[in-house]
Design a protein around this motif. Sequence first.
Motif, mmCIF file in Angstrom:
data_model
loop_
_atom_site.group_PDB
_atom_site.id
_atom_site.type_symbol
_atom_site.label_atom_id
_atom_site.label_comp_id
_atom_site.label_asym_id
_atom_site.label_seq_id
_atom_site.Cartn_x
_atom_site.Cartn_y
_atom_site.Cartn_z
ATOM 1 N N LEU A 172 -34.089 -53.706 -0.433
ATOM 2 C CA LEU A 172 -34.862 -54.757 0.227
ATOM 3 C C LEU A 172 -35.335 -54.342 1.625
ATOM 4 O O LEU A 172 -36.247 -54.958 2.172
ATOM 5 N N ILE A 173 -34.730 -53.305 2.180
ATOM 6 C CA ILE A 173 -35.180 -52.820 3.492
ATOM 7 C C ILE A 173 -36.643 -52.385 3.407
ATOM 8 O O ILE A 173 -37.466 -52.766 4.233
ATOM 9 N N ARG A 174 -36.972 -51.608 2.403
ATOM 10 C CA ARG A 174 -38.361 -51.156 2.207
ATOM 11 C C ARG A 174 -39.279 -52.367 2.003
ATOM 12 O O ARG A 174 -40.355 -52.452 2.590
ATOM 13 N N LYS A 175 -38.838 -53.327 1.185
ATOM 14 C CA LYS A 175 -39.642 -54.525 0.933
ATOM 15 C C LYS A 175 -39.866 -55.313 2.230
ATOM 16 O O LYS A 175 -40.969 -55.808 2.477
ATOM 17 N N ALA A 176 -38.835 -55.425 3.052
ATOM 18 C CA ALA A 176 -38.958 -56.144 4.329
ATOM 19 C C ALA A 176 -39.985 -55.471 5.234
ATOM 20 O O ALA A 176 -40.830 -56.143 5.837
ATOM 21 N N ILE A 177 -39.912 -54.154 5.332
ATOM 22 C CA ILE A 177 -40.860 -53.415 6.176
ATOM 23 C C ILE A 177 -42.277 -53.594 5.659
ATOM 24 O O ILE A 177 -43.203 -53.855 6.431
ATOM 25 N N GLU A 178 -42.447 -53.503 4.345
ATOM 26 C CA GLU A 178 -43.781 -53.691 3.756
ATOM 27 C C GLU A 178 -44.293 -55.113 3.958
ATOM 28 O O GLU A 178 -45.498 -55.346 3.971
ATOM 29 N N SER A 179 -43.371 -56.056 4.130
ATOM 30 C CA SER A 179 -43.743 -57.455 4.365
ATOM 31 C C SER A 179 -44.019 -57.740 5.840
ATOM 32 O O SER A 179 -44.289 -58.885 6.204
ATOM 33 N N GLY A 180 -43.895 -56.710 6.694
ATOM 34 C CA GLY A 180 -44.179 -56.883 8.117
ATOM 35 C C GLY A 180 -42.968 -57.118 8.992
ATOM 36 O O GLY A 180 -43.114 -57.490 10.163
ATOM 37 N N CYS A 181 -41.769 -56.912 8.469
ATOM 38 C CA CYS A 181 -40.547 -57.091 9.253
ATOM 39 C C CYS A 181 -40.541 -56.107 10.431
ATOM 40 O O CYS A 181 -40.793 -54.917 10.260
ATOM 41 N N ASN A 182 -40.236 -56.616 11.600
ATOM 42 C CA ASN A 182 -40.159 -55.794 12.813
ATOM 43 C C ASN A 182 -39.051 -54.756 12.663
ATOM 44 O O ASN A 182 -37.938 -55.088 12.256
ATOM 45 N N THR A 183 -39.325 -53.516 12.984
ATOM 46 C CA THR A 183 -38.323 -52.456 12.866
ATOM 47 C C THR A 183 -37.739 -52.047 14.215
ATOM 48 O O THR A 183 -36.911 -51.149 14.268
ATOM 49 N N ASP A 184 -38.139 -52.701 15.299
ATOM 50 C CA ASP A 184 -37.636 -52.344 16.628
ATOM 51 C C ASP A 184 -36.230 -52.855 16.893
ATOM 52 O O ASP A 184 -35.448 -52.198 17.571
ATOM 53 N N ALA A 185 -35.893 -54.032 16.437
ATOM 54 C CA ALA A 185 -34.587 -54.625 16.703
ATOM 55 C C ALA A 185 -33.754 -54.620 15.423
ATOM 56 O O ALA A 185 -34.256 -54.991 14.360
ATOM 57 N N PHE A 187 -34.127 -57.167 10.329
ATOM 58 C CA PHE A 187 -33.957 -57.099 8.877
ATOM 59 C C PHE A 187 -33.004 -58.189 8.401
ATOM 60 O O PHE A 187 -33.257 -58.849 7.393
ATOM 61 N N ILE A 188 -31.916 -58.409 9.136
ATOM 62 C CA ILE A 188 -30.975 -59.468 8.757
ATOM 63 C C ILE A 188 -31.682 -60.815 8.773
ATOM 64 O O ILE A 188 -31.503 -61.638 7.868
ATOM 65 N N ALA A 189 -32.502 -61.044 9.788
ATOM 66 C CA ALA A 189 -33.253 -62.305 9.871
ATOM 67 C C ALA A 189 -34.124 -62.475 8.629
ATOM 68 O O ALA A 189 -34.191 -63.558 8.043
ATOM 69 N N TRP A 190 -34.783 -61.415 8.214
ATOM 70 C CA TRP A 190 -35.622 -61.447 7.020
ATOM 71 C C TRP A 190 -34.753 -61.639 5.769
ATOM 72 O O TRP A 190 -35.061 -62.460 4.899
ATOM 73 N N LEU A 191 -33.650 -60.898 5.693
ATOM 74 C CA LEU A 191 -32.800 -60.905 4.507
ATOM 75 C C LEU A 191 -32.193 -62.283 4.226
ATOM 76 O O LEU A 191 -32.048 -62.678 3.070
ATOM 77 N N CYS A 192 -31.875 -63.027 5.274
ATOM 78 C CA CYS A 192 -31.265 -64.362 5.116
ATOM 79 C C CYS A 192 -32.133 -65.311 4.308
ATOM 80 O O CYS A 192 -31.626 -66.233 3.676
#
Length: 154
Positions: free
Chosen positions: A94-107, A111-116
């Motif tokens: 899901l990390i790859r999916k989150a990044i592809e969905s525009g999840c910020n990778t700086d903090a 990813f946890i915020a997205w994953l919840c």
Amino acid sequence: MHIEEQEIDEDLLVLAGDNLLDFSLSGFVSFFTGKQSTCIMRHYEPSLTALQRTGVATIDSSDKVLLMEEKPREPKSNWAVPPFYVYKREDLPLIRKAIESGCNTDAPGSFIAWLCSHTSVYAYPMPGKRWDIGNLQSYEQVKQEFDGSRLLKQ
């Protein structure tokens, strides 16, 4: 370096390396084993300024994370989330999916915020104290606090 390239196919413990802890991580790992879900660590933070500089989670009575925000202007709780996570193996793709969905990778908490919002994540109450030594000034503050104590001699 990507998780896929490293062929990581197991649960993953992730910790920020610029922290000192006065507790064992065994309770955190046991909590994860019991929940069988990705888990984060949390601690109560009374300072609004400190909450605005970290991840903040809203937690229910079963320790489930209902909402996670990275560096919120108006925190919805006092549960600060340091960068200590145990990712369930099944959540790693899901990390790859989150990044592809525009999840910020700086903090790290982004990813946890997205994953919840996509699966269950639980929050373990931090059983001790941690010190963030991310720069020389914070290291000096920790060093003064301990003034040569056993923690810095180890």
